[in-house]
Design a protein around this motif. Structure first.
Motif, PDB file in Angstrom:
ATOM      1  N   ILE A 101       0.847  -1.203   0.000  1.00  0.00           N
ATOM      2  CA  ILE A 101       0.000   0.000   0.000  1.00  0.00           C
ATOM      3  C   ILE A 101       0.877   1.246   0.000  1.00  0.00           C
ATOM      4  CG2 ILE A 101      -1.670   1.351   1.323  1.00  0.00           C
ATOM      5  CD1 ILE A 101      -2.953  -1.198   2.246  1.00  0.00           C
ATOM      6  N   CYS A 102       1.940   1.243   0.793  1.00  0.00           N
ATOM      7  CA  CYS A 102       2.858   2.390   0.810  1.00  0.00           C
ATOM      8  C   CYS A 102       3.442   2.628  -0.574  1.00  0.00           C
ATOM      9  CB  CYS A 102       3.980   2.160   1.823  1.00  0.00           C
ATOM     10  SG  CYS A 102       3.455   2.306   3.541  1.00  0.00           S
ATOM     11  N   SER A 103       3.845   1.559  -1.221  1.00  0.00           N
ATOM     12  CA  SER A 103       4.419   1.685  -2.568  1.00  0.00           C
ATOM     13  C   SER A 103       3.402   2.283  -3.535  1.00  0.00           C
ATOM     14  CB  SER A 103       4.874   0.303  -3.060  1.00  0.00           C
ATOM     15  OG  SER A 103       5.391   0.384  -4.373  1.00  0.00           O
ATOM     16  N   TYR A 104       2.154   1.828  -3.433  1.00  0.00           N
ATOM     17  CA  TYR A 104       1.100   2.347  -4.308  1.00  0.00           C
ATOM     18  C   TYR A 104       0.860   3.829  -4.050  1.00  0.00           C
ATOM     19  CZ  TYR A 104      -3.558   3.176  -6.169  1.00  0.00           C
ATOM     20  OH  TYR A 104      -4.628   3.712  -6.836  1.00  0.00           O
ATOM     21  N   LEU A 105       0.768   4.232  -2.773  1.00  0.00           N
ATOM     22  CA  LEU A 105       0.512   5.634  -2.435  1.00  0.00           C
ATOM     23  C   LEU A 105       1.658   6.537  -2.888  1.00  0.00           C
ATOM     24  CD1 LEU A 105      -1.011   5.226   1.149  1.00  0.00           C
ATOM     25  CD2 LEU A 105      -2.237   5.789  -0.961  1.00  0.00           C
ATOM     26  N   ILE A 106       2.889   6.054  -2.756  1.00  0.00           N
ATOM     27  CA  ILE A 106       4.046   6.843  -3.196  1.00  0.00           C
ATOM     28  C   ILE A 106       3.996   7.042  -4.706  1.00  0.00           C
ATOM     29  CG2 ILE A 106       6.564   6.833  -3.421  1.00  0.00           C
ATOM     30  CD1 ILE A 106       6.641   5.397  -0.682  1.00  0.00           C
ATOM     31  N   ARG A 107       3.630   5.981  -5.431  1.00  0.00           N
ATOM     32  CA  ARG A 107       3.521   6.112  -6.893  1.00  0.00           C
ATOM     33  C   ARG A 107       2.450   7.122  -7.282  1.00  0.00           C
ATOM     34  NH1 ARG A 107       3.584   0.461  -6.802  1.00  0.00           N
ATOM     35  NH2 ARG A 107       1.416   0.384  -7.535  1.00  0.00           N
ATOM     36  N   LYS A 108       1.433   7.256  -6.409  1.00  0.00           N
ATOM     37  CA  LYS A 108       0.346   8.193  -6.684  1.00  0.00           C
ATOM     38  C   LYS A 108       0.642   9.611  -6.182  1.00  0.00           C
ATOM     39  CE  LYS A 108      -2.579   5.569  -8.851  1.00  0.00           C
ATOM     40  NZ  LYS A 108      -3.041   5.877 -10.223  1.00  0.00           N
ATOM     41  N   GLY A 109       1.832   9.799  -5.613  1.00  0.00           N
ATOM     42  CA  GLY A 109       2.232  11.152  -5.238  1.00  0.00           C
ATOM     43  C   GLY A 109       2.235  11.467  -3.762  1.00  0.00           C
ATOM     44  N   ALA A 110       2.115  10.469  -2.877  1.00  0.00           N
ATOM     45  CA  ALA A 110       2.141  10.731  -1.435  1.00  0.00           C
ATOM     46  C   ALA A 110       3.507  11.272  -1.029  1.00  0.00           C
ATOM     47  CB  ALA A 110       1.829   9.450  -0.665  1.00  0.00           C
ATOM     48  N   ASP A 111       3.518  12.234  -0.105  1.00  0.00           N
ATOM     49  CA  ASP A 111       4.746  12.868   0.378  1.00  0.00           C
ATOM     50  C   ASP A 111       5.368  11.984   1.467  1.00  0.00           C
ATOM     51  OD1 ASP A 111       6.773  14.457   1.325  1.00  0.00           O
ATOM     52  OD2 ASP A 111       5.500  16.136   1.922  1.00  0.00           O
ATOM     53  N   VAL A 112       6.541  11.427   1.213  1.00  0.00           N
ATOM     54  CA  VAL A 112       7.158  10.500   2.168  1.00  0.00           C
ATOM     55  C   VAL A 112       7.653  11.218   3.418  1.00  0.00           C
ATOM     56  CG1 VAL A 112       7.847   8.810   0.426  1.00  0.00           C
ATOM     57  CG2 VAL A 112       9.404  10.668   1.026  1.00  0.00           C
TER      58      VAL A 112
END
Length: 650
Positions: free
Chosen positions: A188-199
């Motif tokens: 899920i983290c990988s998916y959200l990062i690909r969608k532009g989530a700020d790490v």
């Protein structure tokens, strides 16, 4: 049939159908029964809407269907009965409940979509989204459907919500991002990062997703976040970066991974190894592992090629037995066979690296003190807990829950020791120091609590501190040995009486509390404690308060006087009753319910007070005026007017 009876029948039929709808929604796994659907379909749509939007225990039929994951019923209620697709329902979370008090819970007022996500039913989520629900609606505490799906580690629902408009950059009320909610699921983290989530987005504690991944030991997520630019040097509100958090949690694997991947300064590497050793000794690891870490750090620190500055030294503290941190490898080796000395070294190193006011330092002081309590080294336990209390009062005041828990732990220990007749503990100086610490600015704190609105937990903590102060008075009176000791007690209590210190929740004075059969609330730190003996009603404390000028006829929120509380059967102590009356307590002052001390005492067979002789002619006259409804306001002297008014029921 007359119109009244006809309307009554319609209302009764309405209630029957509404009950049947809710019953079937709560119990059915499939669609509603054919009979119920026929009855509903025969009604106008606006009546159907009223029926299905009626709530039971804060939940509509649609909300209940979504909690159960029933797609067929949910779709029928929305499309055939026009159920409000955004009508919220109530979920209760008792996870943070303390002291078995059910008033402490979190209320989640959430949408049917949130309920469906919580149930983990993708088909129902798709149905609600297709029928037009708001995918970004939030609960009363800021939770959204996407947050629920992330917390539940449901990748399919997360993907569907994001692809249908869920805003992945919108944090909850406490600043938590969806990436933070998903740290236990690397996919899920990988998916959200690909969608532009700020790490590197932070919550209200200044913690990033990497902090939470380290705390939860989510190794895959840690690597993923670092690969996508997570800042390994970001510090939280408590000053913790991910490496320090890993050392505190005792994760050797995470610490080794971070040290191997991140180019930390040599000083930082040494401090991490030192802190790791302190954590290992706290978690009762093999002492050889502890010594290995500290020797490695010592060798690196003393290696001239590393050009490392000398470490700071914590000044000797009585709570640590005036022990200081080892300065040479020989001193460390000399402690190798003394586990107790090594654990004290661990406390010293933690304080040097984390600070005395760090929450982990304070928590470990409390846990170390508990060890000494179990091994019957009570004074060492009290010294460590008192150190933690001084820091917490200074940092958080007496209103903070951690401060309150520390106070309860210390007072409970002192009360139990006093009951065991141990001649050495508790000591007067400890109880007196604690009393002064808790009351130094209590008047200002009470004034602040009078300003509305007030946090309920702060009110409860303040009142808990007052109960602890009553127990401390009892302890002080028991251990005082000299006239000077008694003068110190009277001077301290006099200050509380003069400032009219009262319970915030019930408006009780300290005198009210001293005559009430109350118990000391259980400490939240340690769950293995036995119940403490009850010391109230307490005659010495009651006398002390009265001698210091406590108003004997003061009223609480229910207009009850201390004598009325003392006259209840579960509070009855003959000597306490006599003492109150000797100091001028009125037997006939009613509370809001009309209860009077005289009427309560008549019901107690052990009562030996001649009630008729104790009620003055002045009181009898006031009662006659009140009962007869004689007008007296502005017709008698103001002092008499106040006296008569005190005999009224408001």
């Amino acid at each position: 049939m007359n119109p009244i009876n006809q309307n009554q029948l319609i209302d009764e039929e309405f209630e029957h159908i509404r009950y049947d709808v809710f019953r079937e929604v709560s119990s059915q796994d499939g669609p509603l029964s054919k009979n119920l659907r026929t009855r509903l379909n025969s009604l106008p749509r606006h009546i159907r809407k009223q029926l299905v939007e009626a709530e039971y225990n804060g939940c509509s039929s649609l909300f209940t269907a979504c909690c159960k994951g029933n797609v067929e019923i949910a779709e029928y209620l929305i499309t055939k009965c026009d159920a409000n697709i955004e009508q919220r329902g109530i979920l209760f979370d008792y996870a943070d409940r303390k002291d078995e008090e059910f008033e402490d819970y979190t209320v989640h007022n959430v949408t049917p979509l949130c309920a469906a996500c919580g149930a983990g039913h993708l088909h129902l989520v798709k149905c609600l989204v297709r029928l037009g629900c708001n995918v970004n609606a939030v609960s009363g505490i800021g939770s959204s459907a996407l947050e629920v799906a992330c917390t539940n580690k449901d990748l399919e629902i997360v993907q569907y919500l994001v692809e249908n408009g869920a805003n992945i950059r919108k944090p909850s009320f406490d600043g938590a991002t969806y990436l933070i909610d998903s740290i236990e699921s690397a996919p899920i983290c990988s998916y959200l990062i690909r969608k532009g989530a700020d790490v590197n987005a932070r919550d209200v504690y200044d913690k990033t997703a990497l902090h939470y991944a380290v705390e939860s030991l989510s190794y895959g997520t840690i690597r993923l976040l670092l690969d996508h630019g997570a800042d390994p040097f970001a510090r939280s509100r408590y000053g913790d970066d991910p490496l320090q958090l890993a050392c505190i949690t005792g994760s050797l694997e995470v610490v080794e991974y971070l040290l191997s991947r991140i180019n930390y300064p040599r000083e930082r590497w040494i401090e991490a190894i030192e802190l790791m050793g302190s954590t290992l000794i706290h978690f009762h690891y093999d002492t050889q592992d502890v010594l290995l870490h500290w020797r490695l750090a010592y060798d690196a620190r003393t290696n001239k090629n590393n050009n490392i500055q000398e470490r700071s030294q914590i000044p000797p503290r009585p709570a640590y037995g005036n022990m200081v941190e080892f300065a040479t490898i020989d001193e460390l080796n000399a402690s190798a066979w003394d586990v107790d000395a090594l654990r004290m070294q661990g406390l010293l190193i933690q304080e040097r690296l984390l600070g005395i006011d760090h929450k982990v330092t304070l928590h470990r002081l409390m846990e170390r003190g508990d060890f000494y309590k179990v091994t019957r080294r009570y004074q060492v336990c009290i010294d460590l807990w008192m150190l933690a209390l001084r820091v917490r009062v200074q940092k958080h005041t007496i209103l903070h829950s951690d401060t309150c828990d520390t106070v309860r732990a210390i007072v409970k220990l002192m009360v139990n020791l006093m009951d065991d007749n141990d001649p050495m503990v508790p000591q007067f100086k400890d109880a007196y120091t604690m009393f002064q610490l808790l009351t130094s600015n209590i008047h200002e704190i009470q004034q602040l609590l009078s300003i509305q609105p007030v946090d309920r937990s702060q009110q409860k903590n303040y009142d808990c501190i007052l109960r602890c102060l009553l127990h401390l008075m009892c302890i002080l009176l028991s251990v005082a040995k000299t006239k000077d000791d008694h003068k110190l007690i009277e001077s301290s209590v006099l200050g509380l009486v003069l400032n009219n210190i009262r319970s915030v929740q019930t408006n009780e004075t300290l005198l009210h509390m001293s005559v009430s059969n109350m118990g000391l609330m259980k400490s939240d730190y340690f769950t293995d404690e036995v119940d403490t003996k009850r010391f109230f009603p307490n005659l010495p404390v009651t006398k002390l308060l009265l001698d210091c000028g406590a108003p004997v006829n003061a009223r609480d929120n229910t207009r009850s006087t201390p004598l009325l509380l003392a006259a209840y059967p579960f509070n009855y102590e003959k000597d306490v009753i006599h003492t109150l009356i000797e100091h001028g307590a009125h037997l006939d002052l009613p509370n809001l319910l009309g209860d009077r001390p005289s009427s309560m005492l008549r019901r107690i067979s052990m009562n030996d007070i001649c009630l008729g002789q104790q009620i003055s002619l002045k009181c009898l006259s006031a009662n006659v005026i009140v009962k007869s409804g004689v007008s007296y306001r502005n017709e008698v002297p103001r002092m008499l007017e106040d006296f008569i008014r005190a005999h009224e029921m408001f």
